[in-house]
Design a protein around this motif. Structure first.
Motif, PDB file in Angstrom:
ATOM      1  N   ASP A 131       0.836  -1.210   0.000  1.00 54.76           N
ATOM      2  CA  ASP A 131       0.000   0.000   0.000  1.00 54.76           C
ATOM      3  C   ASP A 131       0.866   1.253   0.000  1.00 54.76           C
ATOM      4  N   ALA A 132       1.935   1.243   0.807  1.00 50.17           N
ATOM      5  CA  ALA A 132       2.815   2.413   0.873  1.00 50.17           C
ATOM      6  C   ALA A 132       3.557   2.606  -0.441  1.00 50.17           C
ATOM      7  N   THR A 133       3.915   1.495  -1.086  1.00 54.29           N
ATOM      8  CA  THR A 133       4.605   1.582  -2.375  1.00 54.29           C
ATOM      9  C   THR A 133       3.692   2.165  -3.441  1.00 54.29           C
ATOM     10  N   HIS A 134       2.443   1.705  -3.497  1.00 51.68           N
ATOM     11  CA  HIS A 134       1.479   2.242  -4.454  1.00 51.68           C
ATOM     12  C   HIS A 134       1.249   3.739  -4.208  1.00 51.68           C
ATOM     13  N   ALA A 135       1.147   4.126  -2.945  1.00 53.37           N
ATOM     14  CA  ALA A 135       0.887   5.527  -2.618  1.00 53.37           C
ATOM     15  C   ALA A 135       2.042   6.410  -3.063  1.00 53.37           C
ATOM     16  N   PHE A 136       3.283   5.942  -2.852  1.00 60.18           N
ATOM     17  CA  PHE A 136       4.447   6.722  -3.257  1.00 60.18           C
ATOM     18  C   PHE A 136       4.513   6.838  -4.773  1.00 60.18           C
ATOM     19  N   GLN A 137       4.265   5.741  -5.469  1.00 60.62           N
ATOM     20  CA  GLN A 137       4.323   5.766  -6.928  1.00 60.62           C
ATOM     21  C   GLN A 137       3.239   6.657  -7.523  1.00 60.62           C
ATOM     22  N   ALA A 138       2.085   6.703  -6.863  1.00 64.17           N
ATOM     23  CA  ALA A 138       1.009   7.591  -7.329  1.00 64.17           C
ATOM     24  C   ALA A 138       1.381   9.053  -7.125  1.00 64.17           C
ATOM     25  N   LYS A 139       2.097   9.335  -6.052  1.00 65.92           N
ATOM     26  CA  LYS A 139       2.476  10.716  -5.750  1.00 65.92           C
ATOM     27  C   LYS A 139       3.662  11.160  -6.604  1.00 65.92           C
ATOM     28  N   TYR A 140       4.552  10.212  -6.949  1.00 64.78           N
ATOM     29  CA  TYR A 140       5.740  10.540  -7.732  1.00 64.78           C
ATOM     30  C   TYR A 140       5.815   9.623  -8.949  1.00 64.78           C
ATOM     31  N   PRO A 141       4.925   9.807  -9.931  1.00 65.32           N
ATOM     32  CA  PRO A 141       4.864   8.883 -11.072  1.00 65.32           C
ATOM     33  C   PRO A 141       6.095   8.923 -11.972  1.00 65.32           C
ATOM     34  N   ASP A 142       6.902   9.974 -11.870  1.00 62.64           N
ATOM     35  CA  ASP A 142       8.074  10.082 -12.737  1.00 62.64           C
ATOM     36  C   ASP A 142       9.286   9.330 -12.200  1.00 62.64           C
ATOM     37  N   LYS A 143       9.230   8.869 -10.965  1.00 61.59           N
ATOM     38  CA  LYS A 143      10.362   8.141 -10.400  1.00 61.59           C
ATOM     39  C   LYS A 143      10.380   6.717 -10.950  1.00 61.59           C
ATOM     40  N   ALA A 144      11.545   6.300 -11.436  1.00 64.97           N
ATOM     41  CA  ALA A 144      11.673   4.974 -12.050  1.00 64.97           C
ATOM     42  C   ALA A 144      12.635   4.108 -11.253  1.00 64.97           C
ATOM     43  N   TRP A 145      12.355   2.826 -11.218  1.00 69.99           N
ATOM     44  CA  TRP A 145      13.204   1.875 -10.501  1.00 69.99           C
ATOM     45  C   TRP A 145      14.514   1.690 -11.247  1.00 69.99           C
ATOM     46  N   ASP A 146      15.619   1.827 -10.543  1.00 68.57           N
ATOM     47  CA  ASP A 146      16.944   1.649 -11.136  1.00 68.57           C
ATOM     48  C   ASP A 146      17.869   1.103 -10.061  1.00 68.57           C
ATOM     49  N   PRO A 147      18.217  -0.182 -10.103  1.00 71.97           N
ATOM     50  CA  PRO A 147      19.029  -0.779  -9.036  1.00 71.97           C
ATOM     51  C   PRO A 147      20.479  -0.305  -9.022  1.00 71.97           C
ATOM     52  N   ALA A 148      20.913   0.413 -10.067  1.00 70.97           N
ATOM     53  CA  ALA A 148      22.299   0.854 -10.152  1.00 70.97           C
ATOM     54  C   ALA A 148      22.531   2.229  -9.537  1.00 70.97           C
ATOM     55  N   VAL A 149      21.460   2.896  -9.112  1.00 74.92           N
ATOM     56  CA  VAL A 149      21.570   4.191  -8.440  1.00 74.92           C
ATOM     57  C   VAL A 149      20.626   4.187  -7.248  1.00 74.92           C
ATOM     58  N   LYS A 150      20.825   5.122  -6.334  1.00 74.04           N
ATOM     59  CA  LYS A 150      19.832   5.299  -5.279  1.00 74.04           C
ATOM     60  C   LYS A 150      18.653   6.026  -5.904  1.00 74.04           C
ATOM     61  N   ASP A 151      17.644   5.252  -6.281  1.00 71.23           N
ATOM     62  CA  ASP A 151      16.577   5.806  -7.115  1.00 71.23           C
ATOM     63  C   ASP A 151      15.513   6.566  -6.340  1.00 71.23           C
ATOM     64  N   GLY A 152      15.551   6.542  -5.014  1.00 71.81           N
ATOM     65  CA  GLY A 152      14.580   7.276  -4.219  1.00 71.81           C
ATOM     66  C   GLY A 152      13.190   6.693  -4.238  1.00 71.81           C
ATOM     67  N   LEU A 153      13.022   5.546  -4.876  1.00 78.28           N
ATOM     68  CA  LEU A 153      11.717   4.886  -4.910  1.00 78.28           C
ATOM     69  C   LEU A 153      11.474   4.294  -3.531  1.00 78.28           C
ATOM     70  N   SER A 154      10.552   4.900  -2.775  1.00 77.60           N
ATOM     71  CA  SER A 154      10.511   4.699  -1.338  1.00 77.60           C
ATOM     72  C   SER A 154       9.119   4.324  -0.834  1.00 77.60           C
ATOM     73  N   THR A 155       9.096   3.862   0.406  1.00 72.47           N
ATOM     74  CA  THR A 155       7.842   3.707   1.155  1.00 72.47           C
ATOM     75  C   THR A 155       7.937   4.628   2.359  1.00 72.47           C
ATOM     76  N   SER A 156       8.086   5.902   2.107  1.00 72.08           N
ATOM     77  CA  SER A 156       8.395   6.872   3.155  1.00 72.08           C
ATOM     78  C   SER A 156       7.275   7.032   4.180  1.00 72.08           C
TER      79      SER A 156
END
Length: 552
Positions: free
Chosen positions: A431-456
């Protein structure tokens, strides 16, 4: 002032406590102090004796030979088939200062400088400030700054020496330290170098170099006491075939590793729960170097409550590493998923930082959980990203399920005590992951950088690489705490690797390198630093041993 005084009193008490434990251990091992005149001993002379056949000891022995010691001897209490200490069990990663891709291409064997593959590699330069900053940041500002400086400043030369003199077959660590993203190999975490065949390749190269240089290596030879003459170390007493033998030398280099393989010392120094930790490497690192040095008044240094520990296969043997699988029992795929304890709760931020900045402390976190184990969990979106060396079907026991409910039921038989909390934890995370992705739709998953894709929004967030766990099939593996090496050790001079006395002065004729060095790491460490430190201080010790020959 009162707080500072209490802290100083605590550290003084802790130091005395450690001294007492090490001294008691010396007695238990049967040290032979003050008995030299009563022993029937054979006599043999060497210019330098190195105690320990691992990466650090091998570097020291070869450097001593090259620096003017005609007769160099390496002794190790292990049998020949256990040569290499903990270095054998590593992934062969070396962290070093470098200027970027063009610099490292001069060292590695698996990429040609002008090849098509080289044109697809992204590896940022790693400066001295980066290296120092990583050690001090992860060590909470407590590592000895002079030791850290010596390690960092000597790292690039040491790696070049290993490549040229020892013929260590360096490679780019694609499978371990890079992700293929949009057709490019992106290295991350300040680390890019590994060795062909990992630690096995490291030790094989060392053994060949020592043999070619004429360095003698004796196995099944246990050092029990340092010989002193005229206030200087002048050799070592060893046991061979049940007999005491005195070996004379103008210098002795201690490279015996830490005390991680001793349940007794782990329990007394790290805490009773550490008796349950699984030994990742050699079973022969039981604190002998501390015993030998303390018996002649050497100074202790560093974090005696800290160690390198990691996520380890819960089904691995408890008291020794596996010579065949070696580092493959490591389970470092947690940034791609979640870790939940026996109560079904998360207990670390799996995306806090790159894996090689967190893996050396997460084992401790697992050990603190109920039952001393945890479960790593992923869904089908990321299982193909897991390293086959660690998660291959023939390496680890995998638990598959088509729903989280089914997974919880299967894990119950593996030690999951609270199935409902497990299911609820995964749901709240999703649920927290979906909420974050809805709020920040431009953030993309990238395991080679700290992508900031969070469950803040969660009390314990996953700070990066947060993807939902909702696409079957689901995968889980059971993990425990694997202990690699201990951080507390002997105080040394950063420039010469001389062992220091309680008064802070060099003990003539005695040097130290490898995991026995105290004060370099505290609480945590950046991956790949250990092998590099062994090489840097091993070379210093060997070169100083050569100087004792010049002065004689």
């Amino acid at each position: 002032m009162r707080s500072g005084r209490r802290k100083a009193m605590y550290h003084s008490h802790r130091t005395n406590e450690v001294l007492h434990v090490v001294s008691s251990h010396s007695t238990c091992l049967g040290a032979h102090s003050n008995t030299l005149e009563h022993l029937d001993m054979s006599l043999d002379h060497f210019d330098c004796i190195v105690i320990g056949s691992g990466n650090a000891g091998s570097c020291a022995a070869l450097a001593a030979k090259d620096s003017g010691c005609p007769r160099v001897l390496v002794v190790d209490k292990c049998p020949a088939e256990w040569v290499g200490g903990n270095g054998y069990f590593t992934a062969g990663a070396y962290r070093t200062v470098h200027d970027g891709l063009h610099d490292l291409l001069r060292i590695v064997h698996n990429v040609a400088p002008n090849s098509d593959l080289a044109s697809t590699i992204d590896v940022d330069p790693y400066s001295p400030e980066d290296f120092i900053g990583d050690i001090m940041r992860l060590g909470e500002g407590k590592p000895n700054p002079e030791l850290v400086k010596a390690l960092v400043e000597g790292s690039r030369d040491a790696v070049q020496w290993l490549a040229e003199r020892v013929k260590v077959p360096f490679t780019f660590s694609f499978n371990r330290q890079a992700y293929l993203v949009n057709g490019r190999q992106k290295f991350w975490g300040g680390l890019a170098l590994s060795v062909e065949d990992g630690g096995k390749g490291v030790i094989a190269a060392h053994q060949k170099a020592l043999k070619d240089a004429g360095v003698e290596v004796w196995f099944n030879t246990t050092a029990v006491e340092l010989v002193e003459e005229n206030n200087a170390v002048a050799g070592v007493i060893v046991t061979q075939n049940g007999e005491l033998v005195t070996l004379r030398a103008q210098s002795v280099i201690l490279a015996t590793g830490g005390y991680e393989a001793s349940r007794e010392l782990r329990g007394k120094l790290l805490g009773s729960q550490w008796e349950l930790a699984k030994v990742r490497g050699t079973p022969y690192n039981t604190g002998d170097g501390l015993t030998l040095a303390r018996a002649i008044g050497a100074k202790l240094a560093g974090d005696f409550q800290g160690c390198h520990s990691t996520c380890w296969d819960a089904n691995a043997a408890p008291d020794t590493g596996d010579r065949l699988l070696s580092n493959q029992f490591t389970k470092s795929g947690y940034p791609l998923g979640l870790m939940l304890n026996a109560l079904g709760e998360r207990f670390v931020d799996e995306g806090e930082d790159f894996r090689n900045y967190t893996y050396a402390k997460f084992g401790k976190a697992i050990l603190r959980q109920p039952g001393g184990h945890a479960f790593q969990v992923w869904d089908s979106k990321v299982t193909s990203w897991l390293r086959k060396e660690e998660y291959g079907d023939d390496i680890v026991r995998k638990i598959w399920a088509d729903s989280i409910e089914e997974l919880a039921e299967k894990l119950h038989a593996e030690g999951l005590e609270d199935k409902e909390t497990f299911i609820r934890t995964v749901k709240f995370y999703n649920d927290a992951t979906h909420a974050f992705q809805a709020k920040y739709p431009d953030k993309a998953w990238d395991p080679a950088v700290k992508d900031g894709l969070s469950t803040s929004s969660l009390p314990l967030p996953k700070s990066n690489w947060a993807l939902t766990i909702e696409e079957p099939p689901f995968l889980a593996v059971k993990v425990a705490c694997g202990i690699t090496f201990t951080f507390g050790g002997l105080a040394i001079d950063p420039n010469t690797a001389s062992v220091l006395s309680e008064q802070g002065k060099p003990v003539p004729g005695l040097f130290c390198t490898g995991e026995l060095v105290g004060g370099l790491f505290h609480h945590n460490y950046p991956g790949g630093s250990g092998l590099t430190a062994g090489a840097v201080f091993g070379r210093k010790a060997g070169e100083e041993a050569g100087k004792t020959i010049v002065r004689s």
